[in-house]
Design a protein around this motif. Structure first.
Motif, PDB file in Angstrom:
ATOM      1  N   ILE A 145      36.324  39.033  45.463  1.00 28.12           N
ATOM      2  CA  ILE A 145      35.740  39.016  46.696  1.00 28.12           C
ATOM      3  C   ILE A 145      35.194  40.439  47.034  1.00 28.12           C
ATOM      4  N   THR A 146      35.290  41.245  48.145  1.00 26.46           N
ATOM      5  CA  THR A 146      33.847  41.862  47.996  1.00 26.46           C
ATOM      6  C   THR A 146      34.481  43.183  49.102  1.00 26.46           C
ATOM      7  N   MET A 147      34.033  44.214  49.120  1.00 28.16           N
ATOM      8  CA  MET A 147      34.179  45.191  49.883  1.00 28.16           C
ATOM      9  C   MET A 147      33.606  45.657  51.535  1.00 28.16           C
ATOM     10  N   GLY A 164      34.771  37.440  53.837  1.00 30.53           N
ATOM     11  CA  GLY A 164      35.132  37.341  54.918  1.00 30.53           C
ATOM     12  C   GLY A 164      36.225  36.341  54.828  1.00 30.53           C
ATOM     13  N   ALA A 165      36.565  35.398  54.694  1.00 25.11           N
ATOM     14  CA  ALA A 165      36.047  33.638  54.584  1.00 25.11           C
ATOM     15  C   ALA A 165      37.388  33.814  53.483  1.00 25.11           C
ATOM     16  N   LEU A 166      36.885  34.173  52.329  1.00 26.29           N
ATOM     17  CA  LEU A 166      37.494  34.116  51.291  1.00 26.29           C
ATOM     18  C   LEU A 166      38.809  34.986  51.219  1.00 26.29           C
ATOM     19  N   ALA A 167      38.662  36.983  51.815  1.00 26.18           N
ATOM     20  CA  ALA A 167      39.878  37.118  51.779  1.00 26.18           C
ATOM     21  C   ALA A 167      41.113  36.544  52.705  1.00 26.18           C
ATOM     22  N   THR A 168      40.651  36.026  53.756  1.00 25.85           N
ATOM     23  CA  THR A 168      41.839  35.442  54.731  1.00 25.85           C
ATOM     24  C   THR A 168      42.861  34.395  53.452  1.00 25.85           C
ATOM     25  N   LEU A 169      41.351  33.860  52.867  1.00 27.82           N
ATOM     26  CA  LEU A 169      42.158  32.151  52.221  1.00 27.82           C
ATOM     27  C   LEU A 169      42.363  32.470  51.234  1.00 27.82           C
ATOM     28  N   THR A 170      42.607  34.321  50.338  1.00 25.82           N
ATOM     29  CA  THR A 170      43.462  34.487  49.294  1.00 25.82           C
ATOM     30  C   THR A 170      44.875  34.112  50.055  1.00 25.82           C
ATOM     31  N   LYS A 171      45.321  35.475  51.097  1.00 22.74           N
ATOM     32  CA  LYS A 171      46.200  35.736  52.158  1.00 22.74           C
ATOM     33  C   LYS A 171      47.076  34.245  52.242  1.00 22.74           C
ATOM     34  N   ASN A 172      45.793  33.631  53.249  1.00 19.91           N
ATOM     35  CA  ASN A 172      46.940  32.419  53.287  1.00 19.91           C
ATOM     36  C   ASN A 172      47.357  31.291  52.615  1.00 19.91           C
ATOM     37  N   THR A 173      46.801  31.130  51.810  1.00 22.28           N
ATOM     38  CA  THR A 173      47.221  30.511  50.100  1.00 22.28           C
ATOM     39  C   THR A 173      48.129  31.130  49.759  1.00 22.28           C
ATOM     40  N   ALA A 174      47.548  32.951  49.183  1.00 21.63           N
ATOM     41  CA  ALA A 174      49.004  32.857  48.165  1.00 21.63           C
ATOM     42  C   ALA A 174      50.814  32.796  49.315  1.00 21.63           C
ATOM     43  N   HIS A 175      50.555  32.699  50.581  1.00 23.98           N
ATOM     44  CA  HIS A 175      51.787  32.697  51.875  1.00 23.98           C
ATOM     45  C   HIS A 175      52.181  31.282  51.156  1.00 23.98           C
ATOM     46  N   GLY A 186      43.661  39.173  45.062  1.00 24.45           N
ATOM     47  CA  GLY A 186      41.948  39.133  45.431  1.00 24.45           C
ATOM     48  C   GLY A 186      41.486  40.530  45.183  1.00 24.45           C
ATOM     49  N   ILE A 187      40.591  40.518  44.862  1.00 26.56           N
ATOM     50  CA  ILE A 187      39.244  41.930  44.318  1.00 26.56           C
ATOM     51  C   ILE A 187      38.648  42.620  44.943  1.00 26.56           C
ATOM     52  N   ASN A 188      38.392  43.018  46.067  1.00 26.51           N
ATOM     53  CA  ASN A 188      37.507  43.886  46.667  1.00 26.51           C
ATOM     54  C   ASN A 188      36.350  44.637  45.970  1.00 26.51           C
ATOM     55  N   LEU A 189      35.963  44.242  45.760  1.00 25.25           N
ATOM     56  CA  LEU A 189      34.985  44.959  44.368  1.00 25.25           C
ATOM     57  C   LEU A 189      33.738  44.979  44.994  1.00 25.25           C
ATOM     58  N   GLY A 190      33.890  46.565  44.700  1.00 24.64           N
ATOM     59  CA  GLY A 190      32.785  47.667  45.420  1.00 24.64           C
ATOM     60  C   GLY A 190      30.947  47.425  44.780  1.00 24.64           C
ATOM     61  N   TRP A 191      30.498  48.560  44.357  1.00 26.04           N
ATOM     62  CA  TRP A 191      28.578  48.004  44.313  1.00 26.04           C
ATOM     63  C   TRP A 191      28.852  48.471  42.367  1.00 26.04           C
ATOM     64  N   LEU A 248      44.782  42.271  48.641  1.00 27.95           N
ATOM     65  CA  LEU A 248      44.357  42.370  48.046  1.00 27.95           C
ATOM     66  C   LEU A 248      42.908  44.055  47.515  1.00 27.95           C
ATOM     67  N   ILE A 249      43.059  44.152  46.524  1.00 25.97           N
ATOM     68  CA  ILE A 249      43.467  45.535  46.303  1.00 25.97           C
ATOM     69  C   ILE A 249      41.410  45.653  46.179  1.00 25.97           C
ATOM     70  N   ASP A 250      41.597  46.561  46.594  1.00 24.92           N
ATOM     71  CA  ASP A 250      40.442  47.694  46.906  1.00 24.92           C
ATOM     72  C   ASP A 250      39.726  47.971  45.525  1.00 24.92           C
ATOM     73  N   PHE A 251      38.706  47.648  44.937  1.00 24.83           N
ATOM     74  CA  PHE A 251      38.735  48.101  43.416  1.00 24.83           C
ATOM     75  C   PHE A 251      36.800  48.609  43.872  1.00 24.83           C
ATOM     76  N   ASP A 252      37.330  49.926  43.908  1.00 23.82           N
ATOM     77  CA  ASP A 252      35.464  51.227  44.290  1.00 23.82           C
ATOM     78  C   ASP A 252      35.797  52.107  44.371  1.00 23.82           C
TER      79      ASP A 252
END
Length: 260
Positions: A145-147, A164-175, A186-191, A248-252
């Motif tokens: 994903i992305t920060m 942002g839609a993908l972040a929500t899809l990640t949690k929804n499908t995980a459940h 999901g991985i919230n990727l930085g620059w 959703l892991i912040d990788f930044d």
């Protein structure tokens, strides 16, 4: 006390979108190093895709596909299985990062970013989940994903919204897939320093040495590189993360919400 599970993908078939360069390629190579039985990568550049697949050091295949095309995307899992067998793990790493503010983003660009960044992961997750459930097999999915999914810069309106839609899809499908032992994280990727970012910087008219200028200003003295993300992605796919889903892991290098 039982031994700690290894970070291993032995015996598993892994599908990585955007696996011909950048983050996706890094994850595909890390999956091969982790012992994956088969790796399928997708991308639009057939020559580059074949070249990467031939150097993965594992049984591998390349599928040429534009993820903006829903019909082509819907065929990917079936094609991967025909070449390598049932897909155990999916990494949605492909993504478009085109710029645009709320006042100057064309509807066509909005639609294309949502097609690639949100609809394609939905189609692929659906296909993999259906097959795993039919076979009674567990599985794992990682969405890159992305920060910017938290809101993003004004010049990334469509990109931030699609991720942002993908972040929500990640949690929804995980459940929704927990009972089937299919994990989604999901991985919230930085620059990051990737070929795609270099292309964007050039398109924006920035000098060729933009990276040398940007790196010293980062907290850790450089941008994130594909190798940094690859280890985390493989961990999330492996049994070492067997009790982890919906994260959703912040990788930044920066801490969201921290100032000063």
């Amino acid at each position: 006390m039982s031994a700690l599970p290894k970070v291993s993908l032995e015996g598993r078939v892994v599908l990585v979108t955007g696996g011909t360069q950048g983050i996706g390629e890094g994850i595909a190579r890390a999956a091969a190093e982790a012992g994956a039985a088969g790796i399928c990568i997708t991308g639009r550049d057939a020559a580059r895709g074949a070249r990467v697949a031939n150097t993965l050091g594992a049984k591998a295949c390349f599928i040429a596909a534009d993820l903006a095309d829903a019909t082509a995307t819907a065929r990917i899992v079936q094609q991967a299985e025909a070449a390598l067998g049932p897909v155990d793990a999916l990494v949605n790493a492909a993504g478009l990062t085109d710029r645009g503010t709320i006042t100057d983003t064309p509807i066509e660009l909005w639609d294309r970013l949502f097609a690639v960044n949100a609809r394609a992961p939905f189609i692929l997750t659906q296909a993999v989940a259906r097959r795993l459930k039919a076979l009674g097999r567990p599985g794992a999915i990682v969405n890159v994903i992305t920060m910017s999914s938290y809101g993003g810069q004004p010049f990334l309106t469509a990109y931030a919204a699609s991720k942002g839609a993908l972040a929500t899809l990640t949690k929804n499908t995980a459940h929704g897939l927990r009972a089937d032992r299919i994990r989604v994280n999901g991985i919230n990727l930085g620059w990051a320093d990737t070929p795609g970012e270099h292309a964007i910087q050039a398109r924006d008219g920035n000098p060729s040495d933009w990276l040398e200028r940007a790196a010293p200003a980062q907290p850790f003295g450089r941008l994130i590189e594909p190798r940094d993300v690859a280890g985390l992605a493989v961990y999330l796919l492996s049994d070492a993360a067997a009790m982890m889903t919906g994260a959703l892991i912040d990788f930044d290098q920066n801490v969201m919400g921290a100032y000063g």
